[in-house]
Scaffold this motif. Structure first.
Motif, PDB file in Angstrom:
ATOM      1  N   ALA A 158       1.044  -1.231  -0.224  1.00 57.83           N
ATOM      2  CA  ALA A 158      -0.585  -0.170   0.122  1.00 57.83           C
ATOM      3  C   ALA A 158       0.825   0.727  -0.062  1.00 57.83           C
ATOM      4  O   ALA A 158       0.453   2.051   0.460  1.00 57.83           O
ATOM      5  N   GLY A 162       0.896   1.146  -4.823  1.00 58.30           N
ATOM      6  CA  GLY A 162      -0.291   0.613  -5.191  1.00 58.30           C
ATOM      7  C   GLY A 162      -1.370   0.827  -5.111  1.00 58.30           C
ATOM      8  O   GLY A 162      -2.703   1.020  -5.922  1.00 58.30           O
ATOM      9  N   PHE A 179      -2.986  -5.484  -0.054  1.00 62.49           N
ATOM     10  CA  PHE A 179      -2.394  -6.141   1.005  1.00 62.49           C
ATOM     11  C   PHE A 179      -1.646  -5.193   1.452  1.00 62.49           C
ATOM     12  O   PHE A 179      -0.316  -4.689   1.564  1.00 62.49           O
ATOM     13  N   GLU A 180      -1.143  -4.437   2.642  1.00 59.77           N
ATOM     14  CA  GLU A 180      -0.035  -4.941   3.465  1.00 59.77           C
ATOM     15  C   GLU A 180       0.095  -4.877   4.368  1.00 59.77           C
ATOM     16  O   GLU A 180      -0.117  -4.989   5.371  1.00 59.77           O
ATOM     17  N   GLU A 182       2.192  -4.050   6.855  1.00 63.11           N
ATOM     18  CA  GLU A 182       2.477  -2.893   8.102  1.00 63.11           C
ATOM     19  C   GLU A 182       1.305  -2.643   8.585  1.00 63.11           C
ATOM     20  O   GLU A 182       0.337  -2.613   7.727  1.00 63.11           O
ATOM     21  N   GLY A 187       3.263   2.854   2.171  1.00 65.08           N
ATOM     22  CA  GLY A 187       4.553   2.951   2.220  1.00 65.08           C
ATOM     23  C   GLY A 187       5.749   3.543   2.757  1.00 65.08           C
ATOM     24  O   GLY A 187       5.724   4.085   4.239  1.00 65.08           O
ATOM     25  N   ARG A 197       8.642  15.917   8.556  1.00 58.09           N
ATOM     26  CA  ARG A 197       8.162  16.540   6.938  1.00 58.09           C
ATOM     27  C   ARG A 197       6.833  15.829   6.676  1.00 58.09           C
ATOM     28  O   ARG A 197       6.567  16.529   5.773  1.00 58.09           O
ATOM     29  N   ALA A 242       3.381  -3.857  -5.763  1.00 62.33           N
ATOM     30  CA  ALA A 242       4.410  -2.821  -5.026  1.00 62.33           C
ATOM     31  C   ALA A 242       4.482  -2.772  -4.286  1.00 62.33           C
ATOM     32  O   ALA A 242       4.521  -2.085  -3.114  1.00 62.33           O
ATOM     33  N   ALA A 245      10.680  -1.141  -1.809  1.00 63.09           N
ATOM     34  CA  ALA A 245      12.421  -1.961  -1.859  1.00 63.09           C
ATOM     35  C   ALA A 245      12.242  -1.014  -0.606  1.00 63.09           C
ATOM     36  O   ALA A 245      13.066   0.105   0.195  1.00 63.09           O
ATOM     37  N   VAL A 265      17.007   2.403   7.306  1.00 62.51           N
ATOM     38  CA  VAL A 265      15.489   2.184   6.581  1.00 62.51           C
ATOM     39  C   VAL A 265      14.549   2.073   8.323  1.00 62.51           C
ATOM     40  O   VAL A 265      13.630   1.653   8.466  1.00 62.51           O
ATOM     41  N   ALA A 445       5.205  -2.288  -9.947  1.00 59.71           N
ATOM     42  CA  ALA A 445       4.824  -0.762  -9.849  1.00 59.71           C
ATOM     43  C   ALA A 445       5.950  -0.513  -8.852  1.00 59.71           C
ATOM     44  O   ALA A 445       6.125  -1.331  -8.181  1.00 59.71           O
ATOM     45  N   GLY A 446       6.383   0.568  -9.069  1.00 59.47           N
ATOM     46  CA  GLY A 446       6.820   1.604  -8.399  1.00 59.47           C
ATOM     47  C   GLY A 446       8.362   1.150  -8.228  1.00 59.47           C
ATOM     48  O   GLY A 446       8.909   0.669  -9.203  1.00 59.47           O
ATOM     49  N   ALA A 458       6.922   6.753  -8.168  1.00 58.03           N
ATOM     50  CA  ALA A 458       5.893   5.524  -7.756  1.00 58.03           C
ATOM     51  C   ALA A 458       4.877   5.483  -8.357  1.00 58.03           C
ATOM     52  O   ALA A 458       3.714   4.492  -8.789  1.00 58.03           O
TER      53      ALA A 458
HETATM   54  C1  LIG Z   1      13.903   7.124   3.889  1.00 58.49           C
HETATM   55  C2  LIG Z   1      12.828   7.580   3.096  1.00 58.49           C
HETATM   56  C3  LIG Z   1      12.747   8.712   2.393  1.00 58.49           C
HETATM   57  C4  LIG Z   1      12.069   9.307   0.823  1.00 58.49           C
HETATM   58  N1  LIG Z   1      12.192  10.514   0.865  1.00 58.49           N
HETATM   59  C5  LIG Z   1      11.125  11.183  -0.575  1.00 58.49           C
HETATM   60  C6  LIG Z   1      10.721  12.239  -0.805  1.00 58.49           C
HETATM   61  O1  LIG Z   1      10.808  13.790   0.317  1.00 58.49           O
HETATM   62  N2  LIG Z   1      10.612  12.851  -1.924  1.00 58.49           N
HETATM   63  C7  LIG Z   1      10.088  11.361  -2.800  1.00 58.49           C
HETATM   64  O2  LIG Z   1       9.410  12.143  -3.975  1.00 58.49           O
HETATM   65  N3  LIG Z   1      10.513  10.333  -2.104  1.00 58.49           N
HETATM   66  C8  LIG Z   1      11.033  10.392  -1.303  1.00 58.49           C
HETATM   67  N4  LIG Z   1      11.636   8.897  -1.219  1.00 58.49           N
HETATM   68  C9  LIG Z   1      11.015   7.661  -2.200  1.00 58.49           C
HETATM   69  C10 LIG Z   1       9.737   7.361  -2.174  1.00 58.49           C
HETATM   70  O3  LIG Z   1       8.656   7.454  -0.921  1.00 58.49           O
HETATM   71  C11 LIG Z   1      10.074   6.341  -2.899  1.00 58.49           C
HETATM   72  O4  LIG Z   1      10.011   5.818  -4.156  1.00 58.49           O
HETATM   73  C12 LIG Z   1       8.164   5.175  -2.861  1.00 58.49           C
HETATM   74  O5  LIG Z   1       7.669   5.372  -1.453  1.00 58.49           O
HETATM   75  C13 LIG Z   1       8.373   4.048  -3.587  1.00 58.49           C
HETATM   76  O6  LIG Z   1       6.477   3.592  -3.606  1.00 58.49           O
HETATM   77  P1  LIG Z   1       6.297   2.192  -3.739  1.00 58.49           P
HETATM   78  O7  LIG Z   1       4.699   1.996  -3.582  1.00 58.49           O
HETATM   79  O8  LIG Z   1       7.485   1.613  -4.944  1.00 58.49           O
HETATM   80  O9  LIG Z   1       6.801   1.686  -2.239  1.00 58.49           O
HETATM   81  P2  LIG Z   1       6.792   1.987  -1.311  1.00 58.49           P
HETATM   82  O10 LIG Z   1       6.372   3.323  -0.598  1.00 58.49           O
HETATM   83  O11 LIG Z   1       7.891   0.824  -0.215  1.00 58.49           O
HETATM   84  O12 LIG Z   1       5.495   0.537  -0.325  1.00 58.49           O
HETATM   85  C14 LIG Z   1       5.659  -0.779  -1.084  1.00 58.49           C
HETATM   86  C15 LIG Z   1       4.973  -1.182   0.612  1.00 58.49           C
HETATM   87  O13 LIG Z   1       4.435  -2.541   0.091  1.00 58.49           O
HETATM   88  C16 LIG Z   1       4.888  -3.190   1.074  1.00 58.49           C
HETATM   89  N5  LIG Z   1       5.496  -4.781   1.293  1.00 58.49           N
HETATM   90  C17 LIG Z   1       6.219  -5.203   1.349  1.00 58.49           C
HETATM   91  N6  LIG Z   1       6.076  -6.818   1.300  1.00 58.49           N
HETATM   92  C18 LIG Z   1       5.110  -6.564   1.239  1.00 58.49           C
HETATM   93  C19 LIG Z   1       4.582  -8.184   1.216  1.00 58.49           C
HETATM   94  N7  LIG Z   1       5.373  -9.511   1.497  1.00 58.49           N
HETATM   95  N8  LIG Z   1       3.155  -8.623   1.713  1.00 58.49           N
HETATM   96  C20 LIG Z   1       2.064  -7.190   1.786  1.00 58.49           C
HETATM   97  N9  LIG Z   1       3.379  -6.003   1.523  1.00 58.49           N
HETATM   98  C21 LIG Z   1       3.563  -5.473   1.805  1.00 58.49           C
HETATM   99  C22 LIG Z   1       5.458  -2.270   2.347  1.00 58.49           C
HETATM  100  O14 LIG Z   1       5.009  -2.740   3.991  1.00 58.49           O
HETATM  101  C23 LIG Z   1       5.235  -0.690   1.776  1.00 58.49           C
HETATM  102  O15 LIG Z   1       4.560  -0.626   2.562  1.00 58.49           O
HETATM  103  C24 LIG Z   1      11.745   8.076   0.030  1.00 58.49           C
HETATM  104  C25 LIG Z   1      12.233   7.152   0.353  1.00 58.49           C
HETATM  105  C26 LIG Z   1      12.806   6.877   1.615  1.00 58.49           C
HETATM  106  C27 LIG Z   1      13.197   5.756   1.732  1.00 58.49           C
END
Ligand SMILES: Cc1cc2nc3c(=O)[nH]c(=O)nc-3n(C[C@H](O)[C@H](O)[C@H](O)COP(=O)(O)OP(=O)(O)OC[C@H]3O[C@@H](n4cnc5c(N)ncnc54)[C@H](O)[C@@H]3O)c2cc1C
Length: 637
Positions: A158, A162, A179-180, A182, A187, A197, A242, A245, A265, A445-446, A458
């Motif tokens: 989520a 996602g 499905f999430e 956390e 995310g 922030r 989604a 990482a 992290v 995705a993402g 993302a």
């Molecule tokens: C510390 C930090 C600060 C950041 N700051 C910024 C910023 O200021 N500005 C910006 O533009 N970008 C920022 N980013 C980047 C941005 O947060 C990411 O690019 C974005 O969140 C990626 O989105 P995503 O949906 O691909 O993955 P995520 O946000 O990582 O979400 C993936 C989700 O999948 C869940 N998951 C994983 N495995 C499973 C499983 N087996 N079953 C169910 N759920 C699962 C995870 O718990 C997570 O909630 C930051 C990243 C980090 C780490």
């Protein structure tokens, strides 16, 4: 006269000048909402910002803002009265203005049902999941896309990818289930980005709007543990993975395994969720990017807060050292992060690479041995660090936090997902156009699809995956369609003095105040007056003077009045260009045109500030100001 190289505008050229919109991965009309703020139309500004982006409020706080990097105001030279270069101007503070619009008229201020209602009445109605949601929220899905019949799609994760996929799938008539693992959704935005922030209530309000579309988010459910991937494949029409990482990468250093060495992290997650972690008082953060700063600034706040509750904190005491391979100039972190980190008392050591984490006989961390990094990148800008053999130092500490990158966790594929092939260990092989994996009906995705990038990447990726699922499940092809609109502006006038207004600093809290509590917001944000003033700086790149050659009498009035000297009248002989130039001359003057007797008005696009003085000055009404807008929608073929 030196020949002048010219480019004759082709179709779509003027839309391409709206560089903020072009640079945004979801093509948000930033110019549109900035100009709406300047006009005091705050609700309209929010609706424009939210249209293509279900994470508008969150982006208003933390987006990496590629729009600002592309903003043309940042490239326009400031010139004095004689046309001499004074300084480079600065881009519009687009992200801070988005925050202002969202705070004023978005879910931060208004119940989610009302936000949906306003979005619905603002945009043309199109097919969507339910009658009351018969608006696209300008999700980029046009009315000609027939909705599906409530097919269920499983989304793992989520995060912004996602949830953006789920948002668009709901609008397309699917029943998305997210499905999430956390206990909270969003995310990395909720368990990574620190609360100083990104306020958590803003995340909740924004996600409430997505939920209100009928998206089901099951928090606390781990795919691979609570439900298998094989089960999802049996029960859902398609799956989007989604999962981001979220595993901190290690460095494999001697001494790395053991107490008080953590992934950055992991620390951020623990703080976000209020779980305890054994952190000492002398901390070394290894890394030089934005995540390293989030980690260092978070731990600094934790120490300051704990200390304040137990004893008076000594002013100037630095407990947190951030050590990066890169020099200050090469550090990947944003300049603002570095400046604010410095202000808050983070000690920065640039140009050092870790060799070993030293521990006492009892196994306690006592320090980190570093060696001097002589060079980080090779001549081709590839990461290829070179170290000194002789210059080393030990930085004393009791805790080490590693912020050197993240990688995905895909163990859940062992049960039911072995046909999801990997491109390299841990990263699935995908079709970059469709985001399809090698397994039937499984999309990615993402961050998992494109590597760690920005939140808005993302979001764009999640929306693209939703469209691919639509194609896969419905069998119907949908394609993007760019609509460009031209509008002649009869009374176009700019704000007085807009060209000389400097970028308005976004108000922030003083460093000492920031450390009072870990959640104190650093940025205070714009007041309405400041927001309108900053927005009035926008050059409104979609507006352009259009010259009617059949009326022009070549008096030169437009050239004389232009404050940035961007117009020139030039004999055709002095122009150089491609076939389009020859065709343009041939079309208007005939093939035997006398190139010395005829002239053209040439405009330097980089300098034009859309002031309209040329149009006002023209004695024969040969110049009109026209607004060009473009939007992308999706249509069934
Ligand atoms: C510390 C930090 C600060 C950041 N700051 C910024 C910023 O200021 N500005 C910006 O533009 N970008 C920022 N980013 C980047 C941005 O947060 C990411 O690019 C974005 O969140 C990626 O989105 P995503 O949906 O691909 O993955 P995520 O946000 O990582 O979400 C993936 C989700 O999948 C869940 N998951 C994983 N495995 C499973 C499983 N087996 N079953 C169910 N759920 C699962 C995870 O718990 C997570 O909630 C930051 C990243 C980090 C780490």
């Amino acid at each position: 006269m030196t020949p002048i190289k010219v480019h004759v505008p082709e179709e779509g050229y003027h839309g391409g000048l709206i560089s903020c919109q072009v640079a945004c991965p979801v093509h948000t009309d930033a110019r549109g909402y900035v100009r709406a703020i300047a006009a005091g139309k705050f609700e309209e500004a929010y609706l424009i910002a939210r249209g293509p982006n279900p994470f508008a409020s969150i982006c208003g706080r933390i987006c990496g803002a590629p729009c600002e990097a592309a903003c043309r105001r940042g490239q326009v030279p400031r010139v004095d009265d004689d046309g001499h270069f004074v300084a480079q101007d600065r881009p519009i503070a687009i992200r801070a203005l988005k925050r202002f619009a969202c705070e004023t008229a978005g879910p931060e201020a208004i119940p989610s049902a009302e936000v949906l209602r306003r979005l619905q009445s603002y945009v043309p109605a199109v097919a969507a999941r339910a009658e009351e949601m018969a608006a696209t929220l300008r999700a980029g899905i046009s009315g000609s896309v027939p909705k599906v019949n409530g097919e269920r799609v499983a989304i793992i994760g989520a995060g912004p990818a996602g949830l953006s996929a789920a948002h668009d799938l709901a609008l397309l008539g699917f029943q998305p289930v997210v499905f999430e693992t956390e206990p909270v959704a969003a995310g990395m935005l909720a368990v990574g980005v620190p609360a100083y922030r990104m306020p958590r209530q803003v995340i909740e309000r924004e996600i409430d709007v997505i939920r209100a579309l009928g998206v089901e988010i099951r928090c606390g459910v781990s795919v691979g543990k609570d439900i298998s991937f094989a089960e999802l494949r049996r029960s859902f029409a398609a799956i989007i993975i989604a999962v981001g990482a979220k595993s901190s990468r290690g460095l494999g250093l001697p001494g790395e395994r053991g107490p008080r060495v953590y992934g950055g992290v992991d620390l951020l997650r623990a703080v976000s969720l209020g779980s305890s972690m054994d952190i000492g008082r002398e901390v070394v953060v290894v890394g030089g990017g934005n995540v390293a700063y989030d980690v260092a600034r978070t731990v600094l706040r934790q120490i300051a807060y704990d200390t304040a509750r137990t004893a008076a904190r000594l002013p100037g005491t630095s407990n947190v050292r951030l050590v990066s391979l890169e020099s200050l100039e090469e550090m990947p972190a944003d300049t603002l992060e570095i400046l604010e980190g410095d202000e808050e008392g983070i000690e920065r050591l640039n140009g050092w690479g870790p060799v070993e984490i030293q521990r006492s006989a009892e196994g306690q961390v006592t320090g980190v041995l570093f060696r001097r990094c002589l060079r980080v990148y090779d001549e081709n800008r590839r990461f290829s660090p070179v170290f000194s053999d002789t210059e080393t130092q030990v930085v004393r500490c009791d805790t080490v936090l590693l912020a050197v990158g993240q990688s995905p966790m895909l163990d859940f594929l062992d049960d039911g997902g072995v046909d999801v092939e990997m491109a390299r260990p841990g990263w699935p092989k995908i079709d970059p156009k469709t985001l399809a994996s090698t397994a039937e009906g499984v999309f990615v995705a993402g961050d998992l699809a494109h590597g760690t990038r920005l939140l808005i990447d993302a979001v764009a990726s999640g929306k693209a995956a939703a469209r691919s699922v639509y194609r896969y499940v419905s069998g119907r092809e949908i394609r993007p369609e760019v609509t460009t609109a031209h509008l002649v502006l009869d009374q176009y006038r700019r704000e007085r003095g807009y060209e000389s207004i400097r970028r308005q600093a976004v108000p922030v809290r003083e460093p000492e105040e920031r450390l009072h509590h870990p959640d104190v917001l650093v940025e205070i944000g714009y007041t309405p007056d400041l927001a309108m003033r900053e927005a009035s700086r926008c050059l409104d790149c979609g507006v352009t003077p259009v010259f009617d050659g059949s009326r022009c009498v070549l008096c030169g009035g437009c050239v004389d009045v232009c404050p940035t000297l961007c117009l020139k009248i030039v004999p055709l002989r002095h122009l150089i260009g491609d076939e389009a130039l020859l065709a343009a001359i041939g079309n208007s003057l005939g093939l035997d045109a006398d190139l010395d007797q005829n002239s053209a008005i040439v405009k330097d696009e980089d300098r034009c500030i859309r002031c309209a003085l040329c149009a006002m000055r023209c004695p024969v009404d040969a110049i009109s100001m026209e607004r060009v807008t473009f939007s992308t929608s999706w249509r069934c073929q």
